[in-house]
Design a protein around this motif. Structure first.
Motif, mmCIF file in Angstrom:
data_model
loop_
_atom_site.group_PDB
_atom_site.id
_atom_site.type_symbol
_atom_site.label_atom_id
_atom_site.label_comp_id
_atom_site.label_asym_id
_atom_site.label_seq_id
_atom_site.Cartn_x
_atom_site.Cartn_y
_atom_site.Cartn_z
ATOM 1 N N SER A 73 1.000 -1.323 0.047
ATOM 2 C CA SER A 73 0.119 0.018 -0.018
ATOM 3 C C SER A 73 0.868 1.405 0.009
ATOM 4 O O SER A 73 1.801 1.152 0.844
ATOM 5 C CB SER A 73 -1.030 -0.097 1.186
ATOM 6 N N THR A 74 0.594 2.206 -0.939
ATOM 7 C CA THR A 74 1.475 3.531 -0.937
ATOM 8 C C THR A 74 1.329 4.305 0.408
ATOM 9 O O THR A 74 2.290 4.968 0.714
ATOM 10 C CB THR A 74 1.184 4.270 -1.999
ATOM 11 N N ASN A 75 0.134 4.049 1.105
ATOM 12 C CA ASN A 75 -0.068 4.690 2.613
ATOM 13 C C ASN A 75 1.235 4.032 3.217
ATOM 14 O O ASN A 75 1.734 4.792 4.224
ATOM 15 C CB ASN A 75 -1.289 4.345 3.071
ATOM 16 N N ASP A 76 1.118 2.653 3.285
ATOM 17 C CA ASP A 76 2.257 2.220 4.515
ATOM 18 C C ASP A 76 3.608 2.571 3.840
ATOM 19 O O ASP A 76 4.438 2.783 4.936
ATOM 20 C CB ASP A 76 1.971 0.757 4.294
ATOM 21 N N LYS A 85 -2.050 -4.876 -1.340
ATOM 22 C CA LYS A 85 -2.955 -4.607 -0.182
ATOM 23 C C LYS A 85 -3.580 -3.420 -0.214
ATOM 24 O O LYS A 85 -3.446 -2.734 0.955
ATOM 25 C CB LYS A 85 -2.365 -5.091 0.796
ATOM 26 N N GLY A 86 -3.978 -2.611 -1.430
ATOM 27 C CA GLY A 86 -4.459 -1.455 -1.208
ATOM 28 C C GLY A 86 -5.780 -1.271 -0.452
ATOM 29 O O GLY A 86 -6.369 -2.332 -0.620
ATOM 30 N N ARG A 87 -5.805 -0.296 0.620
ATOM 31 C CA ARG A 87 -6.856 -0.404 1.213
ATOM 32 C C ARG A 87 -7.716 0.930 1.066
ATOM 33 O O ARG A 87 -7.338 2.227 0.788
ATOM 34 C CB ARG A 87 -6.672 -0.316 2.729
ATOM 35 N N GLY A 88 -9.240 1.045 1.312
ATOM 36 C CA GLY A 88 -10.009 2.187 1.057
ATOM 37 C C GLY A 88 -10.654 2.362 2.574
ATOM 38 O O GLY A 88 -10.027 1.862 3.430
ATOM 39 N N ARG A 89 -11.580 3.192 2.848
ATOM 40 C CA ARG A 89 -12.152 3.820 3.674
ATOM 41 C C ARG A 89 -13.069 2.620 4.469
ATOM 42 O O ARG A 89 -13.467 1.582 3.724
ATOM 43 C CB ARG A 89 -13.058 4.796 3.909
ATOM 44 N N ARG A 90 -13.063 2.572 5.898
ATOM 45 C CA ARG A 90 -14.018 1.574 6.591
ATOM 46 C C ARG A 90 -13.685 0.012 6.205
ATOM 47 O O ARG A 90 -14.414 -0.724 5.893
ATOM 48 C CB ARG A 90 -15.238 1.840 6.145
ATOM 49 N N ILE A 139 -10.402 8.566 -1.507
ATOM 50 C CA ILE A 139 -9.361 9.152 -0.830
ATOM 51 C C ILE A 139 -9.466 8.729 0.551
ATOM 52 O O ILE A 139 -10.423 8.336 1.396
ATOM 53 C CB ILE A 139 -9.507 10.698 -0.601
ATOM 54 N N LEU A 140 -8.055 8.298 1.036
ATOM 55 C CA LEU A 140 -8.096 7.634 2.584
ATOM 56 C C LEU A 140 -6.938 8.583 3.369
ATOM 57 O O LEU A 140 -5.553 8.024 3.110
ATOM 58 C CB LEU A 140 -7.509 6.211 2.485
ATOM 59 N N VAL A 141 -7.430 9.256 4.221
ATOM 60 C CA VAL A 141 -6.531 10.076 5.074
ATOM 61 C C VAL A 141 -6.132 9.319 6.448
ATOM 62 O O VAL A 141 -7.091 9.058 7.091
ATOM 63 C CB VAL A 141 -7.173 11.549 5.371
ATOM 64 N N VAL A 191 -1.898 11.259 3.190
ATOM 65 C CA VAL A 191 -3.161 11.433 2.463
ATOM 66 C C VAL A 191 -3.082 10.404 1.174
ATOM 67 O O VAL A 191 -2.306 10.614 0.230
ATOM 68 C CB VAL A 191 -3.418 12.819 1.836
ATOM 69 N N GLY A 192 -3.816 9.402 1.076
ATOM 70 C CA GLY A 192 -3.506 8.423 -0.031
ATOM 71 C C GLY A 192 -5.228 8.723 -1.077
ATOM 72 O O GLY A 192 -5.958 8.882 -0.475
ATOM 73 N N ILE A 193 -4.373 8.663 -2.079
ATOM 74 C CA ILE A 193 -5.307 9.233 -3.239
ATOM 75 C C ILE A 193 -5.540 8.021 -4.283
ATOM 76 O O ILE A 193 -4.368 7.764 -4.681
ATOM 77 C CB ILE A 193 -5.276 10.521 -3.848
ATOM 78 N N GLY A 194 -6.666 7.433 -4.520
ATOM 79 C CA GLY A 194 -6.563 6.431 -5.731
ATOM 80 C C GLY A 194 -7.372 7.058 -6.849
ATOM 81 O O GLY A 194 -8.531 7.351 -6.715
ATOM 82 N N ILE A 195 -7.003 6.961 -7.908
ATOM 83 C CA ILE A 195 -7.688 7.417 -9.119
ATOM 84 C C ILE A 195 -7.810 6.177 -10.358
ATOM 85 O O ILE A 195 -6.732 6.083 -10.817
ATOM 86 C CB ILE A 195 -7.289 8.586 -9.867
HETATM 87 C C1 BTN Z 1 -11.866 4.984 -0.556
HETATM 88 O O1 BTN Z 1 -12.555 5.426 -1.320
HETATM 89 O O2 BTN Z 1 -12.415 4.178 0.214
HETATM 90 C C2 BTN Z 1 -10.428 5.261 -0.399
HETATM 91 C C3 BTN Z 1 -9.417 4.769 -1.393
HETATM 92 C C4 BTN Z 1 -8.185 4.936 -1.159
HETATM 93 C C5 BTN Z 1 -7.334 4.272 -2.118
HETATM 94 C C6 BTN Z 1 -5.876 4.926 -2.311
HETATM 95 S S1 BTN Z 1 -4.967 4.293 -3.437
HETATM 96 C C7 BTN Z 1 -3.231 5.020 -2.891
HETATM 97 C C8 BTN Z 1 -3.656 4.873 -1.349
HETATM 98 N N1 BTN Z 1 -2.790 3.485 -0.739
HETATM 99 C C9 BTN Z 1 -3.732 2.782 -0.254
HETATM 100 O O3 BTN Z 1 -3.849 1.671 0.116
HETATM 101 N N2 BTN Z 1 -4.990 3.511 -0.434
HETATM 102 C C10 BTN Z 1 -5.036 4.843 -0.965
#
Ligand code: BTN
Length: 281
Positions: free
Chosen positions: A32-35, A58-63, A141-143, A156-160
């Motif tokens: 995960s880029t956040n990690d 292991k990309g993660r989102g909110r909740r 976005i996942l802060v 501040v994680g942003i996935g597009i």
């Molecule tokens: C959401 O909408 O639930 C938030 C999604 C956030 C995804 C981004 S991708 C880059 C960064 N790394 C992660 O693991 N999550 C965020």
């Protein structure tokens, strides 16, 4: 679909006089880029560092949700902010506004809607930070916050979603319909240029947030967030701790979140981290 790799040299050249993204690292793959960003938090020189990845395992989102990707099709970006006195709620809104503005400008040449053009924005925000195009989710976005002593650090994680085809989204069990910018524009998406726009917008809006004087109503980020979400004064239903609440949206408190005047008349605050929007009338 465009599979050109993200060009770190172009990003660092574009950001050489900036704070956000002046130093950028691109991973081919990471959990995960956040990690990855958190691993740089112990050195104050890393404030503004931008971590990008072509793929996450292991990309993660909110909740607790999973953030899905295929190599080379997304922007997976995390920005490290060290020793900040901003509220996490306000930072979340700032990131959402910056992301929506970057996409509007990059993909549809819509000049800064919040500066006041007549065009309705193509890219909108759904509470608190889902970025929608044509009512489907194109970015999230996942802060995350960590406090060390008296210092508050954030990632501040942003996935597009940039180049995914429709089959990609059909293959996953998603809680909300999703899309990519390539699907919605009908054109390939040049990710390096979009990253540069995203980092520039984020720095601009972060500066505006910090400079904000007076109450929430005067905060330019909150004003822009409301323009892009269309929520102010409308009836909304939110889910919080397994319960549904309905009422009229009266504003946002930078520390306590969404302000709903419930149908019974009481006013209640809803934190972004614990609340999802289920209906907007
Ligand atoms: C959401 O909408 O639930 C938030 C999604 C956030 C995804 C981004 S991708 C880059 C960064 N790394 C992660 O693991 N999550 C965020």
């Amino acid at each position: 679909m465009n599979k050109t790799a993200i060009d770190i040299d172009r990003i660092e050249a574009a950001r050489r006089n900036a704070v956000i993204g002046r130093k950028t690292i691109v991973f081919k793959s990471t959990a995960s880029t956040n990690d990855a960003a958190w691993r740089y938090a112990s050195n104050s020189l890393h404030h503004g560092l931008c971590i990008l990845a072509e793929s996450q395992t292991k990309g993660r989102g909110r909740r607790g949700r999973v953030w899905y990707c295929q190599p080379g099709q997304s922007i997976l970006c995390s920005i490290l902010l060290l020793d900040q006195s901003i509220e996490a709620e306000l930072l979340t809104l700032t990131a959402a506004v910056a992301t929506a503005e970057a996409i509007n400008k990059f993909a549809w040449q819509q000049q800064n809607d919040c500066a006041g053009t007549a065009q309705p924005p193509k890219c909108r925000i759904k509470w608190p930070n889902d970025i929608l195009v044509n009512d489907k989710k194109a970015a999230g976005i996942l802060v995350e916050k960590q406090t060390v002593g008296r210092r508050h650090n954030f990632v501040v994680g942003i996935g597009i979603n940039c180049s995914q085809p429709p089959e990609f989204f059909a293959a996953h069990d998603l809680n909300f319909p999703a899309t990519s910018l390539a699907i919605e524009t009908g054109r390939p998406i040049e990710r390096t240029a979009l990253v540069c726009e995203l980092l520039a917008q984020f720095e601009t809006w972060l500066d505006k947030t910090r400079a904000g004087r007076g109450g929430p109503a005067e905060n330019p980020v909150i004003a822009c967030w409301f323009k892009l979400s269309g929520m102010l004064g409308r009836r909304a239903t939110v889910e919080c701790d397994g319960r549904q609440y309905s009422g009229t949206c009266r504003g946002i408190d930078p520390a306590q979140g969404l302000i709903l005047q419930l149908d019974g008349g009481a006013v209640r605050f809803f934190h972004a981290s614990q609340t999802s929007l289920t209906a907007l009338e």
